[in-house]
Design an enzyme around this catalytic site. Structure first.
Site, mmCIF file in Angstrom:
data_model
loop_
_atom_site.group_PDB
_atom_site.id
_atom_site.type_symbol
_atom_site.label_atom_id
_atom_site.label_comp_id
_atom_site.label_asym_id
_atom_site.label_seq_id
_atom_site.Cartn_x
_atom_site.Cartn_y
_atom_site.Cartn_z
ATOM 1 N N PHE A 12 0.829 -1.208 0.000
ATOM 2 C CA PHE A 12 0.000 0.000 0.000
ATOM 3 C C PHE A 12 0.866 1.262 0.000
ATOM 4 O O PHE A 12 0.866 2.045 -0.963
ATOM 5 C CB PHE A 12 -0.940 -0.040 1.204
ATOM 6 N N SER A 121 6.162 2.113 13.379
ATOM 7 C CA SER A 121 4.731 2.199 13.664
ATOM 8 C C SER A 121 4.464 2.829 15.026
ATOM 9 O O SER A 121 5.270 2.711 15.955
ATOM 10 C CB SER A 121 4.138 0.786 13.624
ATOM 11 N N TYR A 145 3.556 -7.356 16.711
ATOM 12 C CA TYR A 145 3.839 -6.439 15.602
ATOM 13 C C TYR A 145 4.616 -5.224 16.110
ATOM 14 O O TYR A 145 5.647 -4.843 15.542
ATOM 15 C CB TYR A 145 2.534 -6.000 14.954
ATOM 16 N N LYS A 149 8.522 -4.130 15.263
ATOM 17 C CA LYS A 149 8.896 -2.818 14.741
ATOM 18 C C LYS A 149 9.919 -2.134 15.644
ATOM 19 O O LYS A 149 10.853 -1.489 15.176
ATOM 20 C CB LYS A 149 7.648 -1.942 14.592
ATOM 21 N N ASN A 174 -1.997 5.411 11.697
ATOM 22 C CA ASN A 174 -2.770 4.593 10.762
ATOM 23 C C ASN A 174 -2.839 5.314 9.419
ATOM 24 O O ASN A 174 -3.397 6.406 9.327
ATOM 25 C CB ASN A 174 -4.180 4.358 11.303
ATOM 26 N N ILE A 185 -11.247 0.317 7.854
ATOM 27 C CA ILE A 185 -12.116 0.737 6.748
ATOM 28 C C ILE A 185 -12.319 -0.415 5.774
ATOM 29 O O ILE A 185 -13.457 -0.732 5.379
ATOM 30 C CB ILE A 185 -11.532 1.966 6.017
ATOM 31 N N GLY A 279 -4.042 -6.903 22.234
ATOM 32 C CA GLY A 279 -2.999 -6.148 21.551
ATOM 33 C C GLY A 279 -3.520 -4.904 20.858
ATOM 34 O O GLY A 279 -2.751 -4.142 20.281
#
Length: 327
Positions: A12, A121, A145, A149, A174, A185, A279
């Protein structure tokens, strides 16, 4: 012509970054194993980039990319699913920690890479005690996650100090926009596509987080990179918005974009009755004062505007909604 490498360039964020770099005249290489990336995202530039399908979990130099005079590596390759990291932690260790080490080691081994931009993140902070959260807040992730990171950040900083590679760590909020295939979304729209009459929402809806549109994200990424190239050294920046938005408001925006009128079923899955999964950070709002002050970047639209634009574009992309709902 400066040669740049984008790992995860069919993802993305990576695809939008690759497009922008090509538009600005750079020689762009992309490495992606297409586990979550899609070549279709690169259709606007695929004939103007060198694409290498390979897996960075293996410590090899895919297609000689790291020996080809690459100046900067934008390291975005990762598994983006926070929820999966809780149930399948090994996946995130392999795809987020091992790949980051391999990218750093290949950059060091072949010696030509001068700069690394690492996509981190907001999840590294966990449930932050200070809102908005500054960069010097303790790192206390509550998901694998986030831990992966954070590990990548530490490795990047260490390689910068040991081997003189400039390093920029970007802690993204985000990020939303067209082509997005994960996150709230996308999940809500896919549920509505399957069952327009009922919508299950993870959590109680009071979770509140910050969202940034993809074009603002690319602007921030490039400005931070340019700053590091000019000044040298290691830098860490939050990349987010001035504001946040609740899950309940996001649900309303997504439903409006779909044109449906479903029954909403909130489903908390954490002991406090708020979170959508173990989480899940309840509230996230990053302080962006540092990147605004040092780099001169600022977002062009609010979290709500970013959500509205994304919900509209994704509903069209995914074929969700009543005829005329997207006009």
């Amino acid at each position: 012509m400066t040669k740049l490498l984008v790992t995860g360039g069919a993802g993305f964020i990576g695809s939008f970054l690759a497009e922008r770099l090509v538009e600005e005249g750079f020689d762009v290489l992309i490495i992606d194993n297409l586990s979550s990336g899609e070549l279709s995202r690169l259709r606007n530039v695929i004939d103007r980039v060198k694409f290498i399908k390979d897996d960075l979990k293996n410590l090899s130099d895919p297609g000689g990319a790291f020996r080809g005079g690459v100046d900067t590596v934008f390291h975005l390759a990762a598994n983006p699913e926070v929820r999966i990291s809780v149930t399948e932690p090994r996946t995130h260790f392999d795809e987020n920690v091992v790949t980051t080490f391999n990218v750093l080691e290949l950059s060091r081994k072949y010696g030509g890479v001068k700069n690394i931009v690492y996509a981190s993140s907001s999840t590294v902070y966990g449930d932050a005690k200070i809102i908005p959260t500054p960069e010097d807040h303790p790192i206390q992730p509550i998901s694998v996650y986030g831990a992966a990171k954070a590990a990548g950040e530490i490795m990047c900083g260490t390689y910068a100090r040991l081997y003189g590679i400039n390093c920029v760590v970007l802690r993204y909020a985000n990020i939303v926009g067209p082509r997005l295939r994960h996150g709230i979304i996308y999940d809500l729209l896919m549920k509505l596509k399957k069952n327009p009459g009922e919508l299950e929402v993870l959590g109680d809806g009071t979770q509140e987080k910050s969202y940034l549109y993809i074009t603002d994200t690319i602007d921030a990424t490039l400005k931070a990179w340019e700053y590091a190239v000019k000044n040298g050294g290691a830098y860490t920046y939050n990349v987010g918005n001035w504001d946040s938005i609740s899950v309940r408001d996001i649900v309303s925006i997504v439903i409006k974009a779909s044109g449906f009128n479903p029954r909403i079923n909130y489903k908390p899955a954490t002991p406090d009755g708020r979170g959508g999964w173990p989480g899940d950070v309840k509230r996230m709002l990053l302080s962006i004062d540092k990147i605004v002050r040092e780099v001169g970047w600022r977002p062009s639209m609010s979290s709500r505007e970013a959500i509205e634009l994304t919900a509209k574009s994704l509903a069209e992309e995914l074929g969700v909604g009543n005829e005329g709902a997207h006009s």
